[in-house]
Design an enzyme around this catalytic site. Sequence first.
Site, PDB file in Angstrom:
ATOM      1  N   HIS A 327       0.832  -1.201   0.000  1.00 48.65           N
ATOM      2  CA  HIS A 327       0.000   0.000   0.000  1.00 48.65           C
ATOM      3  C   HIS A 327       0.869   1.255   0.000  1.00 48.65           C
ATOM      4  O   HIS A 327       0.418   2.325  -0.416  1.00 48.65           O
ATOM      5  CB  HIS A 327      -0.915   0.027   1.222  1.00 48.65           C
ATOM      6  CG  HIS A 327      -1.960  -1.045   1.211  1.00 48.65           C
ATOM      7  ND1 HIS A 327      -1.713  -2.321   1.653  1.00 48.65           N
ATOM      8  CD2 HIS A 327      -3.249  -1.026   0.802  1.00 48.65           C
ATOM      9  CE1 HIS A 327      -2.807  -3.051   1.528  1.00 48.65           C
ATOM     10  NE2 HIS A 327      -3.755  -2.289   1.011  1.00 48.65           N
ATOM     11  N   ASP A 399      -4.493  -6.668  -7.682  1.00 49.58           N
ATOM     12  CA  ASP A 399      -4.719  -6.007  -6.406  1.00 49.58           C
ATOM     13  C   ASP A 399      -5.120  -4.564  -6.732  1.00 49.58           C
ATOM     14  O   ASP A 399      -5.060  -4.127  -7.894  1.00 49.58           O
ATOM     15  CB  ASP A 399      -3.450  -6.058  -5.552  1.00 49.58           C
ATOM     16  CG  ASP A 399      -3.739  -5.916  -4.053  1.00 49.58           C
ATOM     17  OD1 ASP A 399      -4.870  -5.531  -3.690  1.00 49.58           O
ATOM     18  OD2 ASP A 399      -2.834  -6.182  -3.250  1.00 49.58           O
TER      19      ASP A 399
END
Length: 674
Positions: A327, A399
Site C-alpha cells: 500500500h 490487487d
Amino acid sequence: MVMRRARVVGVTLAVVLAVLAGVTAFAWAVRGTDPGGSMADRLGLADGDTADGTAGAGDPRGGASGAAGAESGRGTAEHPADGPGAGADQLSAADPGGAGNGPGTGSAEETSWVESTLAGLSLEQRVGQMMTGYVFGTAGADRSPAVVAANRRTSGADTAAEAVAKRGLGGVIYFDAGGTGPGALPDNIVNPGQVKALSADLSAAARVPLLIAADQEQGTVLRIRDGVTLLPGQMAQGATGRPDDARDAAQITGADLRALGINVDFAPDADVNSDPANPVIGERSFGDDPAAVGRFTAAAVEGFRQVGVAAAAKHFPGHGATSVDSHADLPTISRDRAALTALDLPPFRAAIAAGVPMVMVGHLNVPALDPAAPATLSKPVVDGLLRHELGFDGVIVTDALNMAAITEHNTPGGAAVRAVQAGVDILLMPPDLVQAVDAVVSAVRSGAIDPERVAASVRRILRMKWRLAHTTPVATRTSGEAEATAAAIAGRAITLLDQPTCDLLPLIRGTAGAGTGGAGSTGSGTAGAGADGAPPTVEVSGPSGAAKTLVDALTARGIDARLTTQGAGRAPAPPAAGAPGAGTSVVRVVLVGNSPPPVTDRRTVIVSTGTPYRPPVAAGAWLASYSRDPASMRALAAVLAGAAPPAGRLPVVTRTAAGTALPRGAGLPAPRAC
C-alpha cells in the site's frame, strides 16, 4: 479488427435465434423461483435488456435509470433456480460446484449466453466489464455534495448507480473507510438493510449482471461488522489445525455476504507468512507452512463455493516474504525461482485444484520471475506462470490499482494498459476509471492490445457470472449456529506459549484447565488466586473493544475484572483498602497486537492478538489468540479462568524471550502448576 457497438447488420436468422435463446435461458434461470430472492435474482438481467444490444434498462446508452432489481436475500438449497440450464448439473463437469473457475467448457446454455452477451457489447462496454471500481454513496442515487464530488473525481458520474451504468462496470467493491479529498475511499456501509438496498440499486443499474465485492477476510481485514458473524482470523483458524474450520468460516462469511447482495469476497489470503517482520500479511495468513496453508486455502475456497460466493486466492505469487507494505511502496521478493516454487506457490496450486474462480495478483517485484515489471503488470508472471504453467483458466484480478506500489510509478491509464497486456482479466479499483477505460480502448484501436485479448477476459468474467447465478447454495446456518461455530473455532485456537510463573493460571483454582506442574515453573503457589483461593482481581488493558469483551466474559465467570489504562511499564497496583478486590491478589492481562509487548512482571499475562513473533520479557504467562474478535476474547476468558484448556497449537515458528525455540505445533496443553 474493428468491433461494432451492438447490432451487426446482415446477421443470419439462425444467429439471431441463438442469441435470443441464450439470453432467454439465462434470464429464466437467474430469476428462479426462490421466494426469498436468490443470488440469481441479484445477478438477473435488468428488465428491458435485449439480445441485440439495443438500449434497455440500465444500458449506458439509455441513461442511468433502470428498472428496479429483484429484492436480494438469502437463497436456500430447497429453492434452486428453475428453467433451462438451472442447477449444478448444468455446469461443466470440471466445475461441479457452480462457482469455480471451471477449466473446461460449460453447458450449451452457458456458452450460448456468454457468446451472445459478448457479441452484444461494444468495445467500450467490453472494457467496462473488466473494471471493478469503487463508487461513493450509501444508496445508488445518493447525491450528497461530498458523494457527487468523489464520484465525479473517480468515475466521471454523479452517483454510484450512474457510475455503474455510464461506465458499464463489470463490478464494484464496497468500503467502510470514509474520508474526503483525493485518494479517499468510500463509506458504503451503514447497516445490513442499507447495504442490501445499495446492492439492489447497483444491480438494477447494470446492463450485464454485476459483481459486487468486499474484502471480508475476518480478523483484521473486515468491511462489514454489523448484522454478520464475526469470526477468528486466518492465523487463528490455522492454529486449530483443522482445515474444516476454514471451510466453515468461509461458509458463514459467504452466506452473510450473499444475503447482502455481495457475491465476491477477496479472500482467502493464500500467502505463506514466512517473514516475521511482514507488516501487511501477518495474522491474515493461515501460517508459515506451505502445505498447511494450501490445505486451509483449499478448504476456504470450498466453503465460499458451497454458498455461491466467488473467492479470490491472494496475493499471487506470494506476499508472505516481504517487509514492505505494498500500500505504501513496491515490495521486493528476493527468493530464487526454486524457493518461490517450494514456499510460495503451493497454496495457489491448492486453490486452483480446489476450483478457485479468481486469483488476485499482488503488487510485488519478483526479479526471479520478471526483473522488469511488478507481478501485476508482468506477462511472464500473469500469463506465463499463472495462466499457462499453473494452468489457471479462471478470472485473474489485480490487487487495488490505487495502491502506492502502482500509482508511484504509473498513470491510471498506463497501469490499466500494462495489466491487460500482461493477461489480467479484472482491473480492481483504478483511481480514475475514465482514464483507465479510455486508455485500454485506445490501446485496442491502435493495435497495442489485441481485441481478442479483451474478448478472452470478458468471456471468463461472463462465465463466472453465469456460474454464480446457477449455484445452488447449501442450506445456511442460523445466526445462533453461526455464532456457535465461531465460538468453537476460537476455542480450538487459544494457545499457551509460555508460563514462567507457575500457578498464575488458571485464575480460578480447581478447574478443568489447571495443570500439574512442569519444568521451568517458578513461584510458590500464590501467583494466581489469592491466599484464600479466591479468584484474583484482573486488570485488562489493550484495544478498547476487545478489552471490554474480555472483561465482560471474565466477569460472567465470576472473576472481578476491570478495564485499566495503566502504563505498560509499571506493575499493577493493588486495589485501595475497601475497594472491590481489596485483600486479594491482582493479575494484569495485556492484549497486544503486533506491537512490542510492554514492560512486564511475573503477575502479568501477555496475549498476542495478532502474530506471536514478539515474546514478552519477564511476563508470567504468554498466550496467543491471533485475533481479537468477540468469539476469540470469550474463548480466551474461558482459558484464563480454567474452564477450557488451551487447545491451540502454533501455526508458525517463533521463540520465547529467553530464546527457546517454539516450533510449529508447539503449545502447552495446560497451565503450569507449582
